[in-house]
Design a protein around this motif. Structure first.
Motif, mmCIF file in Angstrom:
data_model
loop_
_atom_site.group_PDB
_atom_site.id
_atom_site.type_symbol
_atom_site.label_atom_id
_atom_site.label_comp_id
_atom_site.label_asym_id
_atom_site.label_seq_id
_atom_site.Cartn_x
_atom_site.Cartn_y
_atom_site.Cartn_z
ATOM 1 N N VAL A 318 0.636 -0.842 0.109
ATOM 2 C CA VAL A 318 -0.389 0.270 0.510
ATOM 3 C C VAL A 318 0.787 1.276 -0.091
ATOM 4 C CG1 VAL A 318 -1.676 1.068 1.353
ATOM 5 C CG2 VAL A 318 -1.716 -1.306 0.541
ATOM 6 N N GLY A 319 0.435 2.118 -0.805
ATOM 7 C CA GLY A 319 0.887 3.484 -0.616
ATOM 8 C C GLY A 319 2.005 3.740 -1.826
ATOM 9 N N LEU A 320 2.929 4.689 -2.109
ATOM 10 C CA LEU A 320 3.778 4.933 -3.471
ATOM 11 C C LEU A 320 5.286 4.329 -2.399
ATOM 12 C CD1 LEU A 320 2.466 7.794 -4.698
ATOM 13 C CD2 LEU A 320 2.534 5.845 -5.565
ATOM 14 N N TRP A 321 6.020 3.701 -3.654
ATOM 15 C CA TRP A 321 7.522 3.808 -3.366
ATOM 16 C C TRP A 321 8.528 3.798 -4.365
ATOM 17 C CZ3 TRP A 321 7.485 -0.416 1.110
ATOM 18 C CH2 TRP A 321 7.177 -0.710 1.302
ATOM 19 N N ARG A 322 9.977 4.252 -3.704
ATOM 20 C CA ARG A 322 10.519 4.664 -4.740
ATOM 21 C C ARG A 322 12.034 3.788 -4.700
ATOM 22 N NH1 ARG A 322 15.096 7.696 -2.512
ATOM 23 N NH2 ARG A 322 14.276 8.514 -0.219
ATOM 24 N N ALA A 323 12.679 4.483 -5.845
ATOM 25 C CA ALA A 323 14.306 3.159 -5.789
ATOM 26 C C ALA A 323 14.983 4.122 -6.829
ATOM 27 C CB ALA A 323 14.055 1.546 -5.868
ATOM 28 N N PHE A 332 6.739 3.549 -7.675
ATOM 29 C CA PHE A 332 6.187 2.663 -7.673
ATOM 30 C C PHE A 332 5.070 2.948 -7.263
ATOM 31 C CE2 PHE A 332 4.230 -1.338 -6.822
ATOM 32 C CZ PHE A 332 4.337 -2.520 -7.837
ATOM 33 N N GLY A 333 3.590 2.493 -7.457
ATOM 34 C CA GLY A 333 2.689 2.057 -6.789
ATOM 35 C C GLY A 333 1.801 1.140 -7.204
ATOM 36 N N LEU A 334 0.965 0.789 -6.061
ATOM 37 C CA LEU A 334 -0.237 0.416 -6.800
ATOM 38 C C LEU A 334 -1.864 0.968 -7.018
ATOM 39 C CD1 LEU A 334 -0.322 -3.195 -5.773
ATOM 40 C CD2 LEU A 334 0.393 -2.836 -8.151
ATOM 41 N N VAL A 335 -2.226 1.493 -8.046
ATOM 42 C CA VAL A 335 -3.737 2.275 -8.089
ATOM 43 C C VAL A 335 -4.865 1.600 -8.481
ATOM 44 C CG1 VAL A 335 -1.928 3.839 -8.430
ATOM 45 C CG2 VAL A 335 -3.409 3.241 -9.844
ATOM 46 N N GLU A 336 -6.007 2.342 -8.081
ATOM 47 C CA GLU A 336 -7.538 1.770 -8.191
ATOM 48 C C GLU A 336 -7.638 1.938 -9.842
ATOM 49 O OE1 GLU A 336 -8.751 0.234 -5.769
ATOM 50 O OE2 GLU A 336 -8.586 1.581 -3.859
ATOM 51 N N SER A 337 -8.494 1.307 -10.021
ATOM 52 C CA SER A 337 -8.800 0.393 -11.784
ATOM 53 C C SER A 337 -10.103 0.325 -10.734
ATOM 54 C CB SER A 337 -7.938 -0.122 -12.577
ATOM 55 O OG SER A 337 -8.292 -0.306 -13.506
ATOM 56 N N ALA A 338 -10.499 -0.399 -12.154
ATOM 57 C CA ALA A 338 -11.650 -1.544 -11.617
ATOM 58 C C ALA A 338 -11.373 -2.346 -11.163
ATOM 59 C CB ALA A 338 -11.811 -2.338 -13.492
ATOM 60 N N PRO A 339 -12.924 -2.308 -10.039
ATOM 61 C CA PRO A 339 -12.809 -3.741 -8.716
ATOM 62 C C PRO A 339 -11.976 -4.573 -9.253
ATOM 63 C CG PRO A 339 -14.862 -2.498 -9.341
ATOM 64 C CD PRO A 339 -13.794 -2.277 -10.433
ATOM 65 N N GLY A 340 -11.168 -5.351 -8.431
ATOM 66 C CA GLY A 340 -10.503 -6.034 -7.639
ATOM 67 C C GLY A 340 -8.990 -6.485 -9.613
ATOM 68 N N MET A 341 -9.122 -5.724 -10.693
ATOM 69 C CA MET A 341 -7.936 -5.262 -11.078
ATOM 70 C C MET A 341 -7.509 -3.810 -11.406
ATOM 71 S SD MET A 341 -10.609 -6.285 -14.578
ATOM 72 C CE MET A 341 -9.408 -6.540 -15.935
ATOM 73 N N PRO A 342 -6.407 -3.955 -10.180
ATOM 74 C CA PRO A 342 -5.437 -2.985 -9.715
ATOM 75 C C PRO A 342 -4.517 -2.336 -11.117
ATOM 76 C CG PRO A 342 -5.305 -4.262 -8.380
ATOM 77 C CD PRO A 342 -6.416 -4.999 -9.430
ATOM 78 N N ARG A 343 -3.818 -1.273 -11.704
ATOM 79 C CA ARG A 343 -3.324 -1.261 -12.356
ATOM 80 C C ARG A 343 -2.272 -0.514 -11.181
ATOM 81 N NH1 ARG A 343 -4.342 -0.384 -17.420
ATOM 82 N NH2 ARG A 343 -2.515 1.392 -18.029
ATOM 83 N N ALA A 344 -0.612 -1.046 -11.871
ATOM 84 C CA ALA A 344 0.256 -0.587 -11.532
ATOM 85 C C ALA A 344 0.893 0.866 -11.828
ATOM 86 C CB ALA A 344 1.958 -1.336 -11.944
#
Length: 410
Positions: A318-323, A332-344
């Protein structure tokens, strides 16, 4: 891409003779004009991605997708000189992302481009490049810019230092891995030439980056000697030397340098008063710099909620990450898209900035993404922070790094 300086240096006792000769000997370069058309001489062009045509020099905006502030509103103007690599089209190389960050913080950035097929003539070619840079300084001072900063990398870094030495209208100089070849232009690169010009350069402020493991200079440690020279000069200087994490001849042109030193450079060059002597960067907000550089317009999406992440088995992401992947800064982070289908969300800054949001496959607590160019990433949970592994499209190159969670709001 690393740049290889090939222009010859001028020995100290021959500098005046060279300048006199360069003024009286015409430059006979068939098919090229010295500074472009009469229209370009009358008023500089804010062009983007231009072709050289018959011009030896031309000017472009450093970042055509960013607003131009203008002399009345900008903190100042940065004039960038690119490097040299034989007859390769180095004018195509982008202005480093650290200056993108600085333009976003109120500076204007202008690039002087040089036609690769005209970079011949050794000392004369270098002299003409310095004089073209000084012509631009005069032009921009007349346009109203009070603080003008010359900047460059490798051969362009040397042009920067020499231009800063010759003009009292230059407020500051920024030189990344500066240097030229030894006498005659056919020998090895001579790091002592930079030491000599540092003894003469006259600016209020100087940023000098001497990366570790600079193979172009035979991995010679240059920072200690440079610091000894500059400590005796009446100026303020920011020295990033071999003790830093910046490595390789082109290390300062990447996203790592922008995130680690961009806000510090802006503070050093923007502050009304900086004490004489060596300037040390305060503990920086690298999270904020990464967000400024990689998410300039904000997130544009909603970060995946804890509930959604938990249901997918990736609660730890959860959240945003860097490297940093070598010289590349990533977000990098996971964001909301369609229910059950997040996008990166995957954004990167190498010599350019890019990225976006992409379909993600989540399985066994791991996130896999394949990009349109065939490259891919795999994010895995770990005992501490998760790790991100990037693999090139052909599988020949693999880079891994631990992700650090960003504790700042986009």
């Amino acid at each position: 891409m690393s740049t290889t300086p090939t222009a010859s240096p001028v020995p100290d006792n021959a500098r005046l003779r060279l300048r006199v000769r360069a003024r009286i000997v015409p430059w006979l370069l068939v098919g090229f004009t010295a500074t472009g058309t009469a229209a370009e001489n009358k008023a500089f062009s804010l062009g983007c991605d231009e072709q050289p045509g018959s011009r030896f020099f031309w000017t472009e905006r450093g970042f055509c997708d960013l607003p131009w502030h203008g002399a009345a509103a900008a903190k100042g103007l940065i004039i960038w000189n690119h490097g040299l690599h034989g007859t390769i089209e180095q004018w195509r190389a982008p202005v480093p992302p650290v200056f993108r960050l600085m333009q976003m913080r109120g500076w204007d950035v202008l690039a002087i481009k040089r036609h690769n097929l005209g970079e011949v003539g050794g000392d004369h070619a270098r002299y003409r490049a310095v004089q073209r840079t000084l012509e631009e300084v005069r032009r921009q001072r007349e346009a109203g810019y009070r603080h003008i900063v010359l900047a460059g990398q490798s051969y362009g870094g040397y042009l920067t230092l020499e231009g800063a030495e010759e003009s009292r209208d230059v407020f500051a100089a920024v030189a990344f891995a500066p240097g030229v070849r030894a006498l005659g232009g056919a020998g090895s690169l001579d790091p002592s030439i930079t030491d000599r010009i540092l003894q003469r350069v006259t600016v209020d402020r100087l940023v000098l980056v001497l990366p570790r493991d600079d193979a172009l200079f035979g991995n010679v440690v240059r920072g200690r000697r440079a610091n000894e020279v500059l400590a005796r000069r009446p100026l303020s200087y920011l020295l990033v030397d071999e003790t830093s994490s910046i490595t390789g001849h082109g290390g300062a042109t990447g996203g790592r340098f922008a995130v680690l030193y961009g806000t510090c450079m802006d503070e050093f060059l923007s502050s009304p008063i900086v004490p004489r002597g060596r300037f040390f960067c305060p503990p920086g907000d690298e999270d904020r710099a990464a967000l400024e550089l990689l998410l300039p317009g904000g997130l544009g999406s909603t970060v995946l909620s804890e509930a959604s992440a938990g249901s997918l088995g990736v609660a730890g992401l959860v959240g945003l990450w860097r490297a940093f992947l070598d010289d590349t800064a990533i977000l990098f982070g996971l964001v909301e898209s369609a229910p059950g289908m997040p996008r990166a969300l995957y954004r990167w800054a190498h010599t350019r900035v890019g990225g976006g949001t992409y379909p993600a496959i989540i399985r066994d607590g791991q996130v896999a993404v394949t990009f349109p160019n065939g490259a891919r990433i795999l994010v895995k949970p770990a005992a501490g922070d998760p790790t991100l592994t990037w693999t090139s499209a052909d599988g020949a190159r693999v880079l891994s790094a631990g992700l650090r969670k960003i504790h700042a709001s986009p």
